[in-house]
Scaffold this motif. Structure first.
Motif, PDB file in Angstrom:
ATOM      1  N   TYR A  57       0.840  -1.205   0.000  1.00  0.00           N
ATOM      2  CA  TYR A  57       0.000   0.000   0.000  1.00  0.00           C
ATOM      3  C   TYR A  57       0.871   1.250   0.000  1.00  0.00           C
ATOM      4  O   TYR A  57       0.585   2.241  -0.708  1.00  0.00           O
ATOM      5  CB  TYR A  57      -0.932   0.020   1.210  1.00  0.00           C
ATOM      6  CG  TYR A  57      -1.482   1.393   1.469  1.00  0.00           C
ATOM      7  CD1 TYR A  57      -2.396   1.972   0.588  1.00  0.00           C
ATOM      8  CD2 TYR A  57      -1.041   2.154   2.548  1.00  0.00           C
ATOM      9  CE1 TYR A  57      -2.865   3.259   0.788  1.00  0.00           C
ATOM     10  CE2 TYR A  57      -1.512   3.437   2.759  1.00  0.00           C
ATOM     11  CZ  TYR A  57      -2.423   3.981   1.876  1.00  0.00           C
ATOM     12  OH  TYR A  57      -2.877   5.257   2.076  1.00  0.00           O
ATOM     13  N   SER A  94      -5.883  -2.866   4.203  1.00  0.00           N
ATOM     14  CA  SER A  94      -5.031  -2.359   3.127  1.00  0.00           C
ATOM     15  C   SER A  94      -5.837  -2.063   1.870  1.00  0.00           C
ATOM     16  O   SER A  94      -5.589  -1.062   1.180  1.00  0.00           O
ATOM     17  CB  SER A  94      -3.918  -3.361   2.818  1.00  0.00           C
ATOM     18  OG  SER A  94      -3.050  -3.501   3.924  1.00  0.00           O
ATOM     19  N   LEU A 153      -6.218   1.356  -0.049  1.00  0.00           N
ATOM     20  CA  LEU A 153      -5.852   1.379  -1.457  1.00  0.00           C
ATOM     21  C   LEU A 153      -6.927   2.049  -2.305  1.00  0.00           C
ATOM     22  O   LEU A 153      -6.630   2.812  -3.234  1.00  0.00           O
ATOM     23  CB  LEU A 153      -5.617  -0.059  -1.941  1.00  0.00           C
ATOM     24  CG  LEU A 153      -4.951  -0.247  -3.298  1.00  0.00           C
ATOM     25  CD1 LEU A 153      -3.535   0.280  -3.269  1.00  0.00           C
ATOM     26  CD2 LEU A 153      -4.964  -1.724  -3.680  1.00  0.00           C
TER      27      LEU A 153
END
Length: 427
Positions: free
Chosen positions: A18, A159, A163
């Motif tokens: 990320y 994550s 993202l």
């Protein structure tokens, strides 16, 4: 080993992956924004890495209990580690809110646009510090009981949320660099909530036990000191590069984030080794522990060679994904050769670090890491300023740091003392 390493790889790679995407998104805002992320991100990464004993120390203690057949005791280690994570996280948050300005100016080499950008990012991103540390503690006890799929799902959920949010908040929402920090905190909140829910479902008592927390701090002490010296070394390197120029700092941000990402990828074997060695020694099976050390060394070496080959093959492709600035790309090419060359060495070093952590031999790891940093990494980084070596000096120091640690851990594992390291788990 591979059954444990595969989900560990996903967990370890999710956050730095990320950060790589975050670097690419922010890099298109310009050199100042990229430099601000480098400064602010280095400080937050330093704090998280400094306190990663919440994961590694908890894994070692939980694995010993699980190996002895005490699952409830292993889970209880997770509860106490979570309380400790919350306390330390609030402390980190308070310090960054008070000192964000002075710290970013110090690291950036003085007041200016890069320091201001780093300060704005850090003030928002540090709100997630307690959440990040809770996730570290959750990873620790789940690894100790050989349940690595659940943390994989929890970390992936956080994550992926970050993202998706990062480019949306940076560009369409118009938040710019601050949008990157908001996305970071949102993902950490989701992951931390999932880890807390997992603990609640175990049905163990949640009452804080000061004696247990103090026992965790015993093993954490050596890991904390080791991490402190390591992270100060990386901060020194970033400060040196910041004084070399904005292009050098942007290139260093790209290369060092790739280094951290690949280090955690290789560390997947260390997680598997730590769990297996801890449980083997908890069950009084040193033969299994030694066999695990042998296998993890071979896997680490082979993977490091493969990663190095991939880096060399992708050298013309990867850096332009992060920036189109010709000066930054030219400097990134300098660091790239060092990044590739050190991967086979790092594959073995990180794997054997896990073996020694699982054995509770953290005092030796502390001494080795501090010695390698003070002899190799820091001196060459500091000499890069007066001698004008720039990125070459900093990355030569990092390569020497890995090489010195490699020699030290190979010598230790070849002997017998690590198999009889003091048991770090107390009632």
């Amino acid at each position: 080993m591979l059954a444990l390493a595969a989900p560990a790889l996903v967990v370890l790679a999710a956050e730095p992956l990320y950060l790589l995407v975050d670097t690419a998104v922010v890099g298109n805002l310009g050199t100042v924004a990229l430099g601000g992320l480098a400064v602010g991100g280095a400080l937050l990464t330093w704090a998280a890495a400094l306190l990663n004993f919440l994961a590694y120390g908890t894994t070692a203690r939980a694995a010993r209990r699980a190996g002895a057949g005490d699952r409830a005791g292993a889970v209880a280690e997770g509860v106490q580690a979570t309380w400790l994570a919350l306390a330390l996280g609030l402390l980190v948050l308070t310090l960054f809110q008070l000192l964000a300005g002075p710290l970013t100016r110090l690291l950036a080499g003085g007041a200016g646009p890069v320091a201001a950008a780093g300060e704005s990012w850090l003030r928002v991103a540090s709100l997630g510090a307690p959440l990040l540390l809770v996730s570290l503690a959750g990873n620790g006890w789940l690894r100790g009981v050989q349940e690595l799929r659940r943390p994989m799902h929890y970390v992936l959920a956080g994550s992926l949320a970050s993202l998706v949010l990062c480019p949306l908040l940076v560009y369409p929402a118009g938040l710019g660099l601050v949008g990157s920090a908001v996305a970071n905190v949102a993902g950490q909140a989701l992951s931390a909530a999932l880890f807390v829910r997992a603990l609640l479902r175990e049905g163990v008592p949640w009452r804080p036990r000061p004696a247990a927390v103090r026992s965790q701090l015993v093993i954490g002490r050596d890991l904390l000191l080791r991490a402190a010296v390591l992270q100060v070394s990386f901060l020194v390197a970033t400060g040196v590069v910041a004084r070399a120029g904005t292009a050098e700092l942007g290139a260093h941000q790209i290369a060092i984030q790739l280094f951290f990402f690949l280090a955690l990828v290789l560390d997947a074997y260390a997680i598997a080794a730590q769990t297996l060695v801890g449980q083997a020694l908890g069950a009084a099976r040193p033969d299994v522990a030694r066999d695990t050390a042998r296998r993890v060394t071979l896997w680490g070496l082979g993977t490091g060679v493969a990663v190095a080959a991939a880096l060399l093959a992708l050298r013309p492709v990867v850096p332009p994904l992060f920036t189109d600035d010709p000066a930054v790309l030219a400097q990134a090419a300098v660091a790239w050769w060092f990044l590739a060359a050190m991967q086979p060495l790092a594959g073995v070093v990180f794997a054997l670090d896990g073996v020694l952590m699982g054995a509770g031999d953290v005092g030796y790891l502390r001494t080795v890491t501090i010695g390698a940093a003070l002899v190799g990494f820091v001196p060459l980084s500091l000499l890069a300023v007066p001698l004008g070596w720039g990125l070459v000096g900093v990355w030569t120091g990092l390569t020497l740091f890995i090489a010195l640690r490699l020699v030290a851990v190979l010598v230790r594992v070849a002997g017998e003392r690590w198999l009889t390291a003091p048991d770090t788990v107390t009632a």
